[in-house]
Design a protein around this motif. Structure first.
Motif, PDB file in Angstrom:
ATOM      1  N   TRP A   9      -0.512 -10.412  -5.496  1.00 32.06           N
ATOM      2  CA  TRP A   9       0.395 -10.312  -4.341  1.00 32.06           C
ATOM      3  C   TRP A   9       1.832 -10.045  -4.794  1.00 32.06           C
ATOM      4  O   TRP A   9       2.532  -9.194  -4.233  1.00 32.06           O
ATOM      5  N   ASP A  10       2.272 -10.764  -5.823  1.00 33.86           N
ATOM      6  CA  ASP A  10       3.635 -10.565  -6.335  1.00 33.86           C
ATOM      7  C   ASP A  10       3.839  -9.127  -6.825  1.00 33.86           C
ATOM      8  O   ASP A  10       4.895  -8.538  -6.619  1.00 33.86           O
ATOM      9  N   THR A  11       2.808  -8.566  -7.472  1.00 30.35           N
ATOM     10  CA  THR A  11       2.878  -7.172  -7.935  1.00 30.35           C
ATOM     11  C   THR A  11       3.047  -6.224  -6.745  1.00 30.35           C
ATOM     12  O   THR A  11       3.872  -5.303  -6.771  1.00 30.35           O
ATOM     13  N   MET A  12       2.281  -6.462  -5.691  1.00 30.31           N
ATOM     14  CA  MET A  12       2.334  -5.599  -4.512  1.00 30.31           C
ATOM     15  C   MET A  12       3.713  -5.655  -3.858  1.00 30.31           C
ATOM     16  O   MET A  12       4.327  -4.624  -3.569  1.00 30.31           O
ATOM     17  N   VAL A  13       4.199  -6.872  -3.619  1.00 32.73           N
ATOM     18  CA  VAL A  13       5.480  -7.023  -2.920  1.00 32.73           C
ATOM     19  C   VAL A  13       6.615  -6.436  -3.747  1.00 32.73           C
ATOM     20  O   VAL A  13       7.461  -5.698  -3.224  1.00 32.73           O
ATOM     21  N   SER A  14       6.628  -6.722  -5.059  1.00 31.20           N
ATOM     22  CA  SER A  14       7.762  -6.218  -5.836  1.00 31.20           C
ATOM     23  C   SER A  14       7.718  -4.693  -5.934  1.00 31.20           C
ATOM     24  O   SER A  14       8.753  -4.042  -5.910  1.00 31.20           O
ATOM     25  N   HIS A  79      -0.246  -0.345   1.172  1.00 32.48           N
ATOM     26  CA  HIS A  79       0.940   0.498   1.281  1.00 32.48           C
ATOM     27  C   HIS A  79       1.950  -0.180   2.181  1.00 32.48           C
ATOM     28  O   HIS A  79       1.627  -1.134   2.892  1.00 32.48           O
ATOM     29  N   SER A  80       3.176   0.310   2.134  1.00 36.12           N
ATOM     30  CA  SER A  80       4.250  -0.351   2.882  1.00 36.12           C
ATOM     31  C   SER A  80       4.683   0.482   4.077  1.00 36.12           C
ATOM     32  O   SER A  80       4.507   1.707   4.103  1.00 36.12           O
ATOM     33  N   HIS A  81       5.231  -0.212   5.058  1.00 36.51           N
ATOM     34  CA  HIS A  81       5.896   0.426   6.191  1.00 36.51           C
ATOM     35  C   HIS A  81       7.360   0.016   6.150  1.00 36.51           C
ATOM     36  O   HIS A  81       7.703  -1.086   6.566  1.00 36.51           O
ATOM     37  N   PRO A  82       8.219   0.904   5.630  1.00 37.08           N
ATOM     38  CA  PRO A  82       9.646   0.571   5.518  1.00 37.08           C
ATOM     39  C   PRO A  82      10.311   0.476   6.893  1.00 37.08           C
ATOM     40  O   PRO A  82      10.213   1.413   7.692  1.00 37.08           O
ATOM     41  N   ASP A  83      10.964  -0.652   7.146  1.00 42.04           N
ATOM     42  CA  ASP A  83      11.648  -0.911   8.416  1.00 42.04           C
ATOM     43  C   ASP A  83      10.751  -0.650   9.621  1.00 42.04           C
ATOM     44  O   ASP A  83      11.167  -0.080  10.635  1.00 42.04           O
ATOM     45  N   PHE A 100     -13.191   0.228   2.481  1.00 41.96           N
ATOM     46  CA  PHE A 100     -12.014  -0.381   1.870  1.00 41.96           C
ATOM     47  C   PHE A 100     -11.272  -1.287   2.852  1.00 41.96           C
ATOM     48  O   PHE A 100     -11.300  -1.077   4.054  1.00 41.96           O
ATOM     49  N   SER A 101     -10.562  -2.252   2.285  1.00 42.48           N
ATOM     50  CA  SER A 101      -9.586  -3.020   3.057  1.00 42.48           C
ATOM     51  C   SER A 101      -8.237  -2.339   2.890  1.00 42.48           C
ATOM     52  O   SER A 101      -7.891  -1.902   1.789  1.00 42.48           O
ATOM     53  N   TYR A 102      -7.485  -2.266   3.983  1.00 36.96           N
ATOM     54  CA  TYR A 102      -6.161  -1.638   3.947  1.00 36.96           C
ATOM     55  C   TYR A 102      -5.098  -2.674   4.277  1.00 36.96           C
ATOM     56  O   TYR A 102      -4.985  -3.104   5.425  1.00 36.96           O
ATOM     57  N   VAL A 103      -4.334  -3.063   3.270  1.00 41.03           N
ATOM     58  CA  VAL A 103      -3.271  -4.029   3.491  1.00 41.03           C
ATOM     59  C   VAL A 103      -1.957  -3.269   3.705  1.00 41.03           C
ATOM     60  O   VAL A 103      -1.586  -2.423   2.891  1.00 41.03           O
ATOM     61  N   VAL A 104      -1.320  -3.546   4.838  1.00 39.93           N
ATOM     62  CA  VAL A 104      -0.042  -2.907   5.163  1.00 39.93           C
ATOM     63  C   VAL A 104       1.049  -3.968   5.070  1.00 39.93           C
ATOM     64  O   VAL A 104       0.922  -5.049   5.652  1.00 39.93           O
ATOM     65  N   LEU A 105       2.090  -3.681   4.292  1.00 40.35           N
ATOM     66  CA  LEU A 105       3.200  -4.622   4.119  1.00 40.35           C
ATOM     67  C   LEU A 105       4.424  -4.086   4.844  1.00 40.35           C
ATOM     68  O   LEU A 105       4.853  -2.953   4.587  1.00 40.35           O
ATOM     69  N   SER A 106       4.948  -4.888   5.741  1.00 34.83           N
ATOM     70  CA  SER A 106       6.171  -4.502   6.431  1.00 34.83           C
ATOM     71  C   SER A 106       7.367  -4.930   5.581  1.00 34.83           C
ATOM     72  O   SER A 106       7.504  -6.111   5.248  1.00 34.83           O
ATOM     73  N   ILE A 107       8.200  -3.946   5.227  1.00 36.44           N
ATOM     74  CA  ILE A 107       9.388  -4.228   4.426  1.00 36.44           C
ATOM     75  C   ILE A 107      10.599  -3.906   5.286  1.00 36.44           C
ATOM     76  O   ILE A 107      10.763  -2.766   5.728  1.00 36.44           O
ATOM     77  N   LYS A 108      11.396  -4.916   5.565  1.00 37.63           N
ATOM     78  CA  LYS A 108      12.576  -4.686   6.409  1.00 37.63           C
ATOM     79  C   LYS A 108      13.844  -4.908   5.613  1.00 37.63           C
ATOM     80  O   LYS A 108      13.998  -5.938   4.967  1.00 37.63           O
ATOM     81  N   ARG A 109      14.721  -3.892   5.666  1.00 35.26           N
ATOM     82  CA  ARG A 109      15.967  -3.893   4.881  1.00 35.26           C
ATOM     83  C   ARG A 109      15.715  -4.235   3.415  1.00 35.26           C
ATOM     84  O   ARG A 109      16.469  -4.983   2.797  1.00 35.26           O
ATOM     85  N   GLY A 110      14.593  -3.720   2.882  1.00 35.53           N
ATOM     86  CA  GLY A 110      14.315  -3.887   1.449  1.00 35.53           C
ATOM     87  C   GLY A 110      13.605  -5.169   1.076  1.00 35.53           C
ATOM     88  O   GLY A 110      13.332  -5.393  -0.099  1.00 35.53           O
ATOM     89  N   ARG A 111      13.309  -6.031   2.070  1.00 39.04           N
ATOM     90  CA  ARG A 111      12.660  -7.320   1.775  1.00 39.04           C
ATOM     91  C   ARG A 111      11.344  -7.434   2.524  1.00 39.04           C
ATOM     92  O   ARG A 111      11.237  -6.985   3.671  1.00 39.04           O
ATOM     93  N   PHE A 112      10.363  -8.092   1.877  1.00 35.83           N
ATOM     94  CA  PHE A 112       9.080  -8.329   2.532  1.00 35.83           C
ATOM     95  C   PHE A 112       9.265  -9.098   3.833  1.00 35.83           C
ATOM     96  O   PHE A 112       9.994 -10.085   3.871  1.00 35.83           O
ATOM     97  N   ASP A 113       8.594  -8.635   4.898  1.00 36.08           N
ATOM     98  CA  ASP A 113       8.699  -9.317   6.192  1.00 36.08           C
ATOM     99  C   ASP A 113       7.360  -9.923   6.611  1.00 36.08           C
ATOM    100  O   ASP A 113       7.262 -11.113   6.830  1.00 36.08           O
ATOM    101  N   HIS A 114       6.313  -9.110   6.719  1.00 37.07           N
ATOM    102  CA  HIS A 114       4.981  -9.624   7.048  1.00 37.07           C
ATOM    103  C   HIS A 114       3.941  -8.593   6.624  1.00 37.07           C
ATOM    104  O   HIS A 114       4.288  -7.473   6.235  1.00 37.07           O
ATOM    105  N   ALA A 115       2.659  -8.989   6.700  1.00 36.06           N
ATOM    106  CA  ALA A 115       1.593  -8.085   6.268  1.00 36.06           C
ATOM    107  C   ALA A 115       0.363  -8.291   7.135  1.00 36.06           C
ATOM    108  O   ALA A 115       0.221  -9.322   7.797  1.00 36.06           O
TER     109      ALA A 115
END
Ligand SMILES: [Zn+2]
Length: 135
Positions: A9-14, A79-83, A100-115
């Motif tokens: 998880w840390d690898t994905m978020v960073s 994959h991420s969704h920026p803002d 496959f499982s598809y994990v989407v990470l919401s990144i708001k203003r450069g920081r992890f928000d939710h997934a």
């Protein structure tokens, strides 16, 4: 349900915080619904990478081969969704694989928000949300 170890998880978020404001992506490797390793891959989409991601099939095959060599499987893609929120877009669905499982990470203003995690059905008409446990 998909579970992700803290290290993966840390690898994905960073990774996706680094690629912000572009979409970041990669592959999740593990076994039995537990992601043990996340492998960040370059986004090779030739259009605006703020809106979409594409992974090189060569990279995917390499990760798949390496996973099998360790007795693991590719369990999904992140994959991420920026803002933007962590929904599964129509375009995401069209480019998905049903097993496959598809994990989407919401990144708001450069920081992890939710997934959230999604699992496309076989004809890629729908991708129901699945339970996601991480950290
Ligand atoms: Zn997306």
């Amino acid at each position: 349900m998909i579970k992700i170890t803290k290290a993966a998880w840390d690898t994905m978020v960073s990774h996706v915080e680094k690629t912000f404001p572009k979409e970041g992506c990669g592959v999740m490797v593990g076994s039995g619904g537990l992601v043990e390793e996340a492998v960040p891959l370059p986004n090779t989409y030739s259009g605006p990478q703020e809106d979409f991601f594409v992974m090189d099939p060569k990279d995917l095959h390499r990760v798949d081969r390496e996973a099998r060599g360790k007795g693991l499987d590719v369990l999904g893609v992140f994959h991420s969704h920026p803002d933007c929120d962590a929904y599964f877009s129509k375009r995401d669905l069209e480019h998905s694989c049903p097993w496959f499982s598809y994990v989407v990470l919401s990144i708001k203003r450069g920081r992890f928000d939710h997934a959230a995690s999604y699992r496309p059905d076989f004809d890629q008409k729908e991708a129901p949300k699945e339970e996601l446990i991480y950290g």
